[in-house]
Design a protein around this motif. Structure first.
Motif, short mmCIF file in Angstrom:
data_model
loop_
_atom_site.label_atom_id
_atom_site.label_comp_id
_atom_site.label_asym_id
_atom_site.label_seq_id
_atom_site.Cartn_x
_atom_site.Cartn_y
_atom_site.Cartn_z
N ALA A 1 0.68 -1.34 0.06
CA ALA A 1 -0.66 -0.06 0.08
C ALA A 1 0.49 1.25 -0.51
N LEU A 2 2.24 1.15 0.88
CA LEU A 2 3.03 2.46 0.60
C LEU A 2 3.50 2.54 -1.38
N ASN B 1 4.59 5.47 -5.29
CA ASN B 1 5.00 5.52 -7.05
C ASN B 1 3.96 6.94 -7.73
N ALA B 2 2.67 7.36 -7.19
CA ALA B 2 1.98 7.91 -7.39
C ALA B 2 2.39 9.55 -6.61
N HIS B 3 3.21 9.66 -6.56
CA HIS B 3 4.13 11.20 -6.23
C HIS B 3 5.62 10.77 -6.78
N GLY C 1 13.02 11.27 -13.19
CA GLY C 1 14.22 11.76 -12.93
C GLY C 1 14.80 11.67 -11.46
N ARG C 2 13.90 11.57 -10.95
CA ARG C 2 14.35 11.54 -9.04
C ARG C 2 13.76 10.31 -8.67
N PRO C 3 14.93 9.88 -8.87
CA PRO C 3 14.93 8.27 -8.20
C PRO C 3 14.45 7.78 -6.93
N ILE C 4 13.59 6.54 -6.01
CA ILE C 4 13.39 6.68 -5.13
C ILE C 4 13.80 5.28 -3.85
N GLU D 1 8.74 -5.56 -7.59
CA GLU D 1 8.03 -5.61 -8.05
C GLU D 1 7.28 -4.01 -8.60
N HIS D 2 6.95 -2.92 -6.62
CA HIS D 2 7.06 -1.74 -7.54
C HIS D 2 7.46 -0.57 -8.04
#
Length: 391
Positions: A214-215, A220-222, A226-229, A251-252
């Motif tokens: 869920a997190l 991903n929606a935010h 060009g900015r890795p997470i 997966e995400h």
């Protein structure tokens, strides 16, 4: 030139060794705030930045590295937890850092845990931390940093969940993370989603796959183009929990992981037990060194090198740094070496990395990543499946 830098570092190492006993007479948190004030002053104008750089900086072309589309002048970074309110970015390049991760920042203002919350464990070469995510909150900090030019420093934004209540609410927690991401959407170069702070009231709820899914969907929606997470993992979770998080990150389509957060004494025997000053908190530095490197090796192989790894924990020498790089880390974070060895050790590690790269025949950091941790061979069935997908 390298020889002259080495002599300079030896001089500053000796000076720091002489002054350290006096510094260690101070309360650790007071000492931290004192050096923060010094750093703010040194970063406040061109002249003090230039002089600091002249005394502490070092650069070499083989240290430059590209990670997830971001160009770094070197792979050494300041770990989250030191600059909790993002006040020292102007001085970091002058002492040799290529990157700095700011925070952790939380959606709401966090006072942190009460009472004494920072302790030195000198013989164990570790800091016991019981801060509890104290920071001014994402709204205040993002307003102050908006429009700031970080120059050649690359900046990570570490987002954590506000530590205000022992009750865990999934949606409130997700909203807290995404609030920070939204407020910092125009600030910095990458995000780290910190699901691993060891000093929070409600534990580590995101080792549960349903919560984590869920997190990461909300994260991903935010996304900002060009900015890795990256996702920061705890040091004390089981292999099965690590695998769950790593598989979810793949997966995400997270870009990578930060390995690892601080180590709790209850799960660690790599410190001098008689030196433990408090029954709560978690340890940085040497007690974390072996744990984090082992996790790096495991995750690099588990993900087959698909996830970028930022290695954290017990980096005091170039050899320590190189071990994490050759195990699979592309970038590194550190704090404890500043406290125990002095600021000159950042460029001494960088200088040593250049020598180690050359000794192994590498011309860049990227070539060395994972070079001593070969990926497992695919089984024939997996290989056929991969070939079909590629076709």
């Amino acid at each position: 030139m390298s020889f002259i830098v080495g002599l300079r570092n030896l001089l500053f190492k000796a000076l720091y060794k002489l002054s350290r006993p006096l510094i260690f007479l101070m309360d650790p948190e007071e000492a931290h705030y004192m050096f923060k004030r010094v750093g703010v002053f040194l970063g406040s104008n061109f002249l003090t930045r230039f002089l600091t750089s002249l005394l502490f900086n070092y650069g070499h072309k083989s240290l430059k590295t590209s990670v997830d589309g971001i160009e770094y002048r070197n792979p050494l970074g300041l770990s989250a937890g030191f600059d909790k309110d993002g006040e020292l970015t102007k001085i970091y390049p002058s002492i040799g850092f290529g990157l700095a991760e700011l925070g952790s920042f939380t959606g709401e203002v966090c006072p942190g845990n009460p009472g004494k919350r920072l302790f030195r464990m000198v013989k164990s070469k570790s800091i016991l931390v019981w801060y509890g995510l104290n920071n001014q909150g994402a709204e205040v900090i993002s307003k102050r940093l908006k429009g700031v030019n970080f120059g050649k420093l690359k900046v990570g934004i570490n987002a954590a969940k506000s530590n205000l209540t022992p009750e865990f609410d999934l949606q409130d927690s997700i909203d807290d993370y995404t609030k920070t991401m939204s407020l910092f959407k125009d600030i910095g170069d990458y995000y780290t989603i910190n699901i691993s702070c060891p000093n929070t009231q409600d534990g580590e709820p995101f080792v549960v796959k349903e919560n984590l899914d869920a997190l990461l969907k909300a994260v991903n929606a935010h996304r900002v183009e060009g900015r890795p997470i990256y996702v920061k993992l705890a040091a004390d979770i089981s292999i099965d929990e690590i695998n769950t998080i790593v598989d979810a990150c793949i997966e995400h389509q997270m870009d990578g992981v930060v390995l690892t957060n601080l180590a709790k004494p209850a799960h660690n025997k790599e410190y001098i037990e008689s030196e433990l000053p408090y029954h709560k908190g978690a340890m940085s530095g040497l007690p974390l060194q072996r744990i984090s490197t082992n996790v790096i090796r495991h995750v690099y192989r588990r993900s087959r090198g698909k996830l970028t790894i930022i290695g954290v924990g017990g980096v005091f020498t170039a050899k320590d740094a190189y071990e994490k790089i050759t195990s699979g880390a592309s970038l590194l974070h550190m704090i404890s070496t500043l406290i125990f060895d002095g600021p000159q050790n950042i460029n001494e590690i960088n200088r040593g990395l250049v020598k180690l790269l050359k000794a192994d025949g590498f011309s860049s950091i990227e070539e060395a990543v994972g070079s001593r941790n070969p990926l497992p061979k695919l089984k024939s069935s997996q290989s056929q499946h991969t070939s079909k997908n590629a076709a």
